[in-house]
Motif scaffolding. Sequence first.
Motif, PDB file in Angstrom:
ATOM      1  N   MET A 242       0.843  -1.192   0.000  1.00  0.00           N
ATOM      2  CA  MET A 242       0.000   0.000   0.000  1.00  0.00           C
ATOM      3  C   MET A 242       0.878   1.242   0.000  1.00  0.00           C
ATOM      4  O   MET A 242       2.002   1.236   0.524  1.00  0.00           O
ATOM      5  N   ASP A 243       0.348   2.302  -0.574  1.00  0.00           N
ATOM      6  CA  ASP A 243       1.017   3.602  -0.587  1.00  0.00           C
ATOM      7  C   ASP A 243       0.137   4.574   0.184  1.00  0.00           C
ATOM      8  O   ASP A 243      -0.756   5.201  -0.377  1.00  0.00           O
ATOM      9  N   GLY A 244       0.378   4.639   1.486  1.00  0.00           N
ATOM     10  CA  GLY A 244      -0.517   5.427   2.335  1.00  0.00           C
ATOM     11  C   GLY A 244      -1.822   4.684   2.528  1.00  0.00           C
ATOM     12  O   GLY A 244      -1.861   3.577   3.069  1.00  0.00           O
ATOM     13  N   ASP A 245      -2.899   5.286   2.062  1.00  0.00           N
ATOM     14  CA  ASP A 245      -4.210   4.635   2.108  1.00  0.00           C
ATOM     15  C   ASP A 245      -4.583   4.016   0.761  1.00  0.00           C
ATOM     16  O   ASP A 245      -5.717   3.580   0.580  1.00  0.00           O
ATOM     17  N   LYS A 246      -3.669   3.975  -0.174  1.00  0.00           N
ATOM     18  CA  LYS A 246      -3.997   3.574  -1.540  1.00  0.00           C
ATOM     19  C   LYS A 246      -3.392   2.215  -1.870  1.00  0.00           C
ATOM     20  O   LYS A 246      -2.278   1.895  -1.448  1.00  0.00           O
ATOM     21  N   ILE A 247      -4.157   1.459  -2.632  1.00  0.00           N
ATOM     22  CA  ILE A 247      -3.633   0.248  -3.268  1.00  0.00           C
ATOM     23  C   ILE A 247      -3.644   0.423  -4.779  1.00  0.00           C
ATOM     24  O   ILE A 247      -2.721  -0.037  -5.470  1.00  0.00           O
ATOM     25  N   LEU A 248      -4.666   1.114  -5.277  1.00  0.00           N
ATOM     26  CA  LEU A 248      -4.757   1.360  -6.710  1.00  0.00           C
ATOM     27  C   LEU A 248      -3.591   2.229  -7.164  1.00  0.00           C
ATOM     28  O   LEU A 248      -3.094   3.067  -6.414  1.00  0.00           O
ATOM     29  N   ASN A 249      -3.169   2.025  -8.425  1.00  0.00           N
ATOM     30  CA  ASN A 249      -2.053   2.771  -9.019  1.00  0.00           C
ATOM     31  C   ASN A 249      -0.731   2.476  -8.327  1.00  0.00           C
ATOM     32  O   ASN A 249       0.129   3.355  -8.188  1.00  0.00           O
ATOM     33  N   THR A 250      -0.563   1.242  -7.889  1.00  0.00           N
ATOM     34  CA  THR A 250       0.688   0.792  -7.286  1.00  0.00           C
ATOM     35  C   THR A 250       1.146  -0.491  -7.984  1.00  0.00           C
ATOM     36  O   THR A 250       0.343  -1.169  -8.648  1.00  0.00           O
ATOM     37  N   PRO A 251       2.428  -0.834  -7.867  1.00  0.00           N
ATOM     38  CA  PRO A 251       2.879  -2.119  -8.439  1.00  0.00           C
ATOM     39  C   PRO A 251       2.121  -3.312  -7.877  1.00  0.00           C
ATOM     40  O   PRO A 251       1.881  -4.295  -8.603  1.00  0.00           O
ATOM     41  N   ALA A 252       1.737  -3.244  -6.596  1.00  0.00           N
ATOM     42  CA  ALA A 252       0.992  -4.363  -6.012  1.00  0.00           C
ATOM     43  C   ALA A 252      -0.343  -4.562  -6.712  1.00  0.00           C
ATOM     44  O   ALA A 252      -0.802  -5.705  -6.883  1.00  0.00           O
ATOM     45  N   ALA A 253      -0.995  -3.468  -7.106  1.00  0.00           N
ATOM     46  CA  ALA A 253      -2.270  -3.592  -7.811  1.00  0.00           C
ATOM     47  C   ALA A 253      -2.080  -4.257  -9.172  1.00  0.00           C
ATOM     48  O   ALA A 253      -2.888  -5.100  -9.588  1.00  0.00           O
ATOM     49  N   VAL A 254      -1.006  -3.881  -9.874  1.00  0.00           N
ATOM     50  CA  VAL A 254      -0.734  -4.492 -11.183  1.00  0.00           C
ATOM     51  C   VAL A 254      -0.468  -5.989 -11.028  1.00  0.00           C
ATOM     52  O   VAL A 254      -1.013  -6.813 -11.761  1.00  0.00           O
ATOM     53  N   ILE A 255       0.377  -6.345 -10.051  1.00  0.00           N
ATOM     54  CA  ILE A 255       0.682  -7.762  -9.822  1.00  0.00           C
ATOM     55  C   ILE A 255      -0.567  -8.512  -9.383  1.00  0.00           C
ATOM     56  O   ILE A 255      -0.798  -9.662  -9.802  1.00  0.00           O
ATOM     57  N   GLY A 256      -1.387  -7.894  -8.543  1.00  0.00           N
ATOM     58  CA  GLY A 256      -2.628  -8.536  -8.118  1.00  0.00           C
ATOM     59  C   GLY A 256      -3.567  -8.786  -9.286  1.00  0.00           C
ATOM     60  O   GLY A 256      -4.204  -9.850  -9.370  1.00  0.00           O
ATOM     61  N   GLY A 257      -3.674  -7.815 -10.202  1.00  0.00           N
ATOM     62  CA  GLY A 257      -4.513  -8.017 -11.381  1.00  0.00           C
ATOM     63  C   GLY A 257      -4.003  -9.137 -12.258  1.00  0.00           C
ATOM     64  O   GLY A 257      -4.784  -9.958 -12.767  1.00  0.00           O
ATOM     65  N   LEU A 258      -2.688  -9.205 -12.460  1.00  0.00           N
ATOM     66  CA  LEU A 258      -2.114 -10.298 -13.246  1.00  0.00           C
ATOM     67  C   LEU A 258      -2.366 -11.644 -12.578  1.00  0.00           C
ATOM     68  O   LEU A 258      -2.708 -12.634 -13.254  1.00  0.00           O
ATOM     69  N   THR A 259      -2.202 -11.693 -11.264  1.00  0.00           N
ATOM     70  CA  THR A 259      -2.414 -12.955 -10.539  1.00  0.00           C
ATOM     71  C   THR A 259      -3.847 -13.426 -10.675  1.00  0.00           C
ATOM     72  O   THR A 259      -4.117 -14.611 -10.933  1.00  0.00           O
ATOM     73  N   TYR A 260      -4.794 -12.512 -10.506  1.00  0.00           N
ATOM     74  CA  TYR A 260      -6.204 -12.899 -10.612  1.00  0.00           C
ATOM     75  C   TYR A 260      -6.556 -13.356 -12.028  1.00  0.00           C
ATOM     76  O   TYR A 260      -7.220 -14.389 -12.207  1.00  0.00           O
ATOM     77  N   ASN A 261      -6.113 -12.617 -13.042  1.00  0.00           N
ATOM     78  CA  ASN A 261      -6.521 -12.928 -14.409  1.00  0.00           C
ATOM     79  C   ASN A 261      -5.897 -14.207 -14.935  1.00  0.00           C
ATOM     80  O   ASN A 261      -6.484 -14.883 -15.788  1.00  0.00           O
ATOM     81  N   PHE A 262      -4.707 -14.572 -14.446  1.00  0.00           N
ATOM     82  CA  PHE A 262      -4.021 -15.753 -14.974  1.00  0.00           C
ATOM     83  C   PHE A 262      -4.043 -16.935 -14.018  1.00  0.00           C
ATOM     84  O   PHE A 262      -3.432 -17.963 -14.314  1.00  0.00           O
ATOM     85  N   LEU A 263      -4.738 -16.827 -12.903  1.00  0.00           N
ATOM     86  CA  LEU A 263      -4.803 -17.946 -11.959  1.00  0.00           C
ATOM     87  C   LEU A 263      -5.417 -19.204 -12.577  1.00  0.00           C
ATOM     88  O   LEU A 263      -4.894 -20.312 -12.363  1.00  0.00           O
ATOM     89  N   PRO A 264      -6.498 -19.128 -13.359  1.00  0.00           N
ATOM     90  CA  PRO A 264      -7.029 -20.357 -13.963  1.00  0.00           C
ATOM     91  C   PRO A 264      -6.034 -21.053 -14.885  1.00  0.00           C
ATOM     92  O   PRO A 264      -6.046 -22.284 -15.002  1.00  0.00           O
ATOM     93  N   PHE A 265      -5.171 -20.288 -15.555  1.00  0.00           N
ATOM     94  CA  PHE A 265      -4.190 -20.899 -16.453  1.00  0.00           C
ATOM     95  C   PHE A 265      -3.142 -21.702 -15.688  1.00  0.00           C
ATOM     96  O   PHE A 265      -2.448 -22.537 -16.280  1.00  0.00           O
TER      97      PHE A 265
END
Length: 382
Positions: A242-265
Motif C-alpha cells: 500500500m502507498d498510504g491509504d492507496k492500493i490502486l495505481n501501485t505495483p501491487a495492484a498491477v501484480i494482483g490483477g495479473l495474478t487474478y486474471n491468470f490464476l485459472p491458467f
Amino acid sequence: PIRLTDPPHRSASPVTISEPTLDPDTSRNESTVPARRSFDPERLGLGLLLLAGALLVVVGTGIVTGVLATLALALTLGTVVALIGAAILGGPEVRRKIAPYGLLKPGMLWLALFYLAPLVTLLRNSLSTLPSRFAVKADFDWNFGNYSTAFTDFGGQFQRGFGYAAVATVLTILLGYPLAYVIAFRGGKYRGLLLGLIIIPFFTSYLIRTIAWQSLLADTGPIPNVLNDLGFRPILNALGIMDGDKILNTPAAVIGGLTYNFLPFMALPIYVSLEKINLTLVDAAKDLYSGSVRAFFKVIFPLSLPGVFAGTLLTFIPASGDFVNQQYLGNPNTSVIGQSIQNQFLVQNNLPVASAMSFVLMMIITVFVIIYSRFFGTDDLA
C-alpha cells in the motif's frame, strides 16, 4: 542292411569348388550394380509441404508482388494438387505414407501465412528506417540501431514487465496448487462444480474483469476500507503493498490483477497432472515409513511438475507482454514493455523501434522457455 563302402581301388580326394569367373565380355559384375532408388512418398510430401509454406511466406511478407505473387500462389495450389495426385496414383502404400503430410498441410499453410509471414515482416521492420515520423512505409536498410534503442530507452520497462510477470507467476503457483490439490483429491462429487467455478471468470471479458478490480481497489472501494478497518495498513505500507491509504495505481495492484486474471491458467494444468496420479503410490510411500508431508514432496509434487511447467508457461508468457492491468491498475511509474510497444506502434508511429522491441521481447521469452524446459523436461506434458 546294405552297407555301402568306397571301392578299395579308389582313393578319397578332397573336393574343391572353383570360384565363378566373369565373362570377359561382361563389363561389370551384377553384384556391383547399385540398386535403383524407388519413389519415396515421404520426401515428396515433406518437400511439397515446405515449398508451399515458403511460397506463402514470400507472398504474405510482400517480398514478391503483382505477377510474381500470382505465380507463387499458383505454385502453392500446384503443390496441393500434386500431393493429391500422388496419393491417388500411388496406390495404398503411397497413400499410407503421404497421408500425414496431407493432414498437416492445411494447418501448416495457415501457420505459414498468419504466423511466419507476420514474424518475418516484423523482423524486416525492426531492421528498417522510417524516413519521417509521418511516413507510412519504412525503408529496409539493416538498421541494427533500433535494437540498441530498444534496450537503452526501454530497459526499465523490460525489467518491470518481466519482474511483474515473474512475481505473478509465483503467486499463481502458491494459490493455484492448493486449489488444484483440493479439487483433485478432496473434490469428490463436487469436483465438476469446483472446476466450473474456476472457469466461470472466462465467461466475462478480460477487460471487464480488470476494470472491476479497478473499482474494488479504488480509494473508497471495499478492499482498502476493509484493510484499514482490520489495522493492516501499517504492515502493508511497510511491505510496499500500500502507498498510504492507496492500493490502486501501485505495483501491487498491477501484480494482483495479473495474478487474478491468470490464476485459472495455472490451476487447470496442475489439476490435470494431479488427477492422473495413482494414489497407491502414496500408500506405498507411507508403508515405507514416509509421513504425509514427505510422501507429498517425494511422490505427489514430482509427478505434478509437468502441470506446474505448463501452467508457468501459460502464465508467464502472456503476463510478460500484458499492458491492460498496468493501464487500469498502475501509474506512469509502473509502465511495462507491452504498454511501451503499443505506444510506439499506435501513438508515436515508430514502427522500426516498436518492431525491434517486440522481437527482443519474443527472443527473451524464447530463451527463457528453452532453459526452463531443459530444467523441468517436457516428456510428460501430454
